[in-house]
Design a protein around this motif. Structure first.
Motif, PDB file in Angstrom:
ATOM      1  N   TYR A  42       0.811  -1.223   0.000  1.00  0.00           N
ATOM      2  CA  TYR A  42       0.000   0.000   0.000  1.00  0.00           C
ATOM      3  C   TYR A  42       0.844   1.273   0.000  1.00  0.00           C
ATOM      4  N   SER A  43       1.793   1.366   0.883  1.00  0.00           N
ATOM      5  CA  SER A  43       2.581   2.604   1.006  1.00  0.00           C
ATOM      6  C   SER A  43       3.303   2.954  -0.288  1.00  0.00           C
ATOM      7  N   GLU A  44       3.899   1.967  -0.916  1.00  0.00           N
ATOM      8  CA  GLU A  44       4.626   2.217  -2.164  1.00  0.00           C
ATOM      9  C   GLU A  44       3.666   2.560  -3.299  1.00  0.00           C
ATOM     10  N   MET A  45       2.533   1.870  -3.371  1.00  0.00           N
ATOM     11  CA  MET A  45       1.544   2.184  -4.410  1.00  0.00           C
ATOM     12  C   MET A  45       1.057   3.617  -4.262  1.00  0.00           C
ATOM     13  N   LYS A  46       0.810   4.048  -3.037  1.00  0.00           N
ATOM     14  CA  LYS A  46       0.343   5.407  -2.781  1.00  0.00           C
ATOM     15  C   LYS A  46       1.444   6.427  -3.077  1.00  0.00           C
ATOM     16  N   LYS A  47       2.673   6.075  -2.776  1.00  0.00           N
ATOM     17  CA  LYS A  47       3.808   6.970  -3.031  1.00  0.00           C
ATOM     18  C   LYS A  47       3.978   7.214  -4.533  1.00  0.00           C
ATOM     19  N   VAL A  48       3.834   6.157  -5.323  1.00  0.00           N
ATOM     20  CA  VAL A  48       4.009   6.251  -6.771  1.00  0.00           C
ATOM     21  C   VAL A  48       2.772   6.854  -7.445  1.00  0.00           C
ATOM     22  N   ASN A  49       1.615   6.697  -6.829  1.00  0.00           N
ATOM     23  CA  ASN A  49       0.347   7.193  -7.379  1.00  0.00           C
ATOM     24  C   ASN A  49      -0.353   8.092  -6.359  1.00  0.00           C
ATOM     25  N   PRO A  50       0.239   9.233  -6.007  1.00  0.00           N
ATOM     26  CA  PRO A  50      -0.290  10.034  -4.901  1.00  0.00           C
ATOM     27  C   PRO A  50      -1.692  10.596  -5.122  1.00  0.00           C
ATOM     28  N   MET A  51      -2.111  10.794  -6.350  1.00  0.00           N
ATOM     29  CA  MET A  51      -3.419  11.382  -6.624  1.00  0.00           C
ATOM     30  C   MET A  51      -4.514  10.326  -6.811  1.00  0.00           C
TER      31      MET A  51
END
Length: 96
Positions: A42-51
């Motif tokens: 989750y954290s990495e997915m959100k970091k790469v796709n912040p919007m």
């Protein structure tokens, strides 16, 4: 829609994906793989796709699913009893 894989699924950059929804039971055995997947990625997915809205929903007794909204089309896959690696593959297929 074209996702770009940058190594692992957690680094998948989603283009034209409007929402990603992950639903699972917090205690059932059939949701163990998706719980591990969320914990690990989750954290990495959100970091790469912040919007990108990545919604994680826990509810007792629900079947684990991943839903993707691309344009006006929503697609859902069931990931019951799948290991995190298989979920990674299912998510990739869902978003292509």
């Amino acid at each position: 829609f074209l996702p770009y894989l940058l190594g692992t699924m957690s680094k998948l950059v989603f283009k034209k994906l409007l929402e990603l929804r992950i639903c699972f039971c917090p205690s059932s055995k059939s949701s163990a793989g998706i719980r591990q997947f969320v914990k690990s990625n989750y954290s990495e997915m959100k970091k790469v796709n912040p919007m990108l809205p990545i919604l994680v929903r826990e509810a007792s007794g629900v079947s684990p699913t991943i839903s993707a909204l691309i344009g006006s089309k929503e697609t859902t896959v069931t990931v019951a009893d799948m290991e995190a690696k298989a979920i990674d593959s299912a998510l990739k297929d869902l978003t292509q």
